[in-house]
Design a protein around this motif. Structure first.
Motif, PDB file in Angstrom:
ATOM      1  N   PHE A   1       0.828  -1.215   0.000  1.00  9.60           N
ATOM      2  CA  PHE A   1       0.000   0.000   0.000  1.00  9.60           C
ATOM      3  C   PHE A   1       0.861   1.264   0.000  1.00  9.60           C
ATOM      4  CE2 PHE A   1      -3.692  -2.358   2.293  1.00  9.60           C
ATOM      5  CZ  PHE A   1      -3.978  -3.056   1.131  1.00  9.60           C
ATOM      6  N   ALA A   2       1.972   1.244   0.738  1.00  9.12           N
ATOM      7  CA  ALA A   2       2.868   2.404   0.757  1.00  9.12           C
ATOM      8  C   ALA A   2       3.490   2.616  -0.616  1.00  9.12           C
ATOM      9  CB  ALA A   2       3.953   2.228   1.818  1.00  9.12           C
ATOM     10  N   PHE A   3       3.768   1.540  -1.325  1.00 10.13           N
ATOM     11  CA  PHE A   3       4.290   1.626  -2.687  1.00 10.13           C
ATOM     12  C   PHE A   3       3.244   2.263  -3.608  1.00 10.13           C
ATOM     13  CE2 PHE A   3       4.778  -0.120  -6.968  1.00 10.13           C
ATOM     14  CZ  PHE A   3       6.118   0.140  -7.227  1.00 10.13           C
TER      15      PHE A   3
ATOM     16  N   GLU B   1       6.335   5.186  -1.832  1.00  5.75           N
ATOM     17  CA  GLU B   1       7.554   4.658  -1.223  1.00  5.75           C
ATOM     18  C   GLU B   1       8.129   3.574  -2.134  1.00  5.75           C
ATOM     19  OE1 GLU B   1       6.934   3.523   2.852  1.00  5.75           O
ATOM     20  OE2 GLU B   1       6.112   5.485   3.366  1.00  5.75           O
ATOM     21  N   ARG B   2       9.442   3.518  -2.211  1.00  5.65           N
ATOM     22  CA  ARG B   2      10.100   2.585  -3.103  1.00  5.65           C
ATOM     23  C   ARG B   2      11.122   1.740  -2.330  1.00  5.65           C
ATOM     24  NH1 ARG B   2       6.140   3.440  -5.462  1.00  5.65           N
ATOM     25  NH2 ARG B   2       5.893   4.598  -7.386  1.00  5.65           N
ATOM     26  N   PRO B   3      10.684   0.608  -1.769  1.00  2.15           N
ATOM     27  CA  PRO B   3      11.636  -0.273  -1.085  1.00  2.15           C
ATOM     28  C   PRO B   3      12.711  -0.775  -2.043  1.00  2.15           C
ATOM     29  CG  PRO B   3       9.368  -0.882  -0.574  1.00  2.15           C
ATOM     30  CD  PRO B   3       9.313   0.127  -1.687  1.00  2.15           C
TER      31      PRO B   3
ATOM     32  N   GLN C   1      16.532  -5.515  -1.628  1.00  2.00           N
ATOM     33  CA  GLN C   1      16.751  -6.238  -0.369  1.00  2.00           C
ATOM     34  C   GLN C   1      15.516  -6.140   0.526  1.00  2.00           C
ATOM     35  OE1 GLN C   1      20.200  -4.926   1.809  1.00  2.00           O
ATOM     36  NE2 GLN C   1      19.755  -6.210   3.567  1.00  2.00           N
ATOM     37  N   GLU C   2      14.896  -4.969   0.561  1.00  3.78           N
ATOM     38  CA  GLU C   2      13.691  -4.794   1.385  1.00  3.78           C
ATOM     39  C   GLU C   2      12.521  -5.619   0.834  1.00  3.78           C
ATOM     40  OE1 GLU C   2      14.584  -0.308   3.089  1.00  3.78           O
ATOM     41  OE2 GLU C   2      13.755  -0.551   1.065  1.00  3.78           O
ATOM     42  N   TRP C   3      12.363  -5.654  -0.502  1.00  2.71           N
ATOM     43  CA  TRP C   3      11.311  -6.490  -1.094  1.00  2.71           C
ATOM     44  C   TRP C   3      11.553  -7.958  -0.782  1.00  2.71           C
ATOM     45  CZ3 TRP C   3       6.776  -4.895  -1.900  1.00  2.71           C
ATOM     46  CH2 TRP C   3       6.508  -3.656  -2.471  1.00  2.71           C
TER      47      TRP C   3
END
Length: 144
Positions: free
Chosen positions: A113-115, A120-122, A125-127
């Motif tokens: 949802f933040a994406f 926001e762009r993780p 590594q975060e994905w």
């Protein structure tokens, strides 16, 4: 604690309290309707937070807040209430060790949802971490 890394301290404390919430709630809802138990919990939270805000000197006139703040805090409150009702119902009929991990699937949904909504762009590594959480939820939720 106001340094740029203090978010981690508060997030870790939140995780500890959330874990205690599951255990205390599982014991507390035995023999009580889960919706009524959610109401009792909410009333207690209102009293405790009111005392905390007053003691900390953080009270302000809520009528001075912008309408956007009211709308989004209202939507957040409705989502929280719905989450609590569903969580307590799940705890009443399921095992805490299964319910809590599925509830934490919210971490994956927050990232998505933040994406979509907040831009926001993780990182890659975060994905990967988010996908591992999703996989972990599935493993824990469907244990035999």
């Amino acid at each position: 604690m106001t340094s740029s890394n203090s978010w981690f301290f508060w997030a870790a404390l939140s995780a500890c309290f959330a874990a205690m919430t599951a255990i205390f709630a599982k014991v507390g809802i035995q023999g009580v309707d889960s919706d009524f138990a959610t109401l009792i919990r909410t009333v207690i939270i209102v009293f405790v937070l009111s005392a905390f805000v007053a003691y900390a000197g953080k009270w302000q006139n809520p009528l001075t807040l912008p309408i956007k703040t009211w709308v989004f805090l209202g939507l957040s409150a409705l989502a929280t209430g719905a989450s609590w009702v569903c969580y307590f119902r799940a705890l009443q009929i399921g095992q805490a060790s299964q319910v809590a991990p599925v509830d934490k699937f919210s971490l994956v949904l927050v990232a998505v949802f933040a994406f979509i909504f907040l831009g926001e762009r993780p990182s890659g590594q975060e994905w990967l971490g988010i996908l591992l959480v999703a996989a972990g939820v599935l493993v824990l939720a469907f244990k035999k």
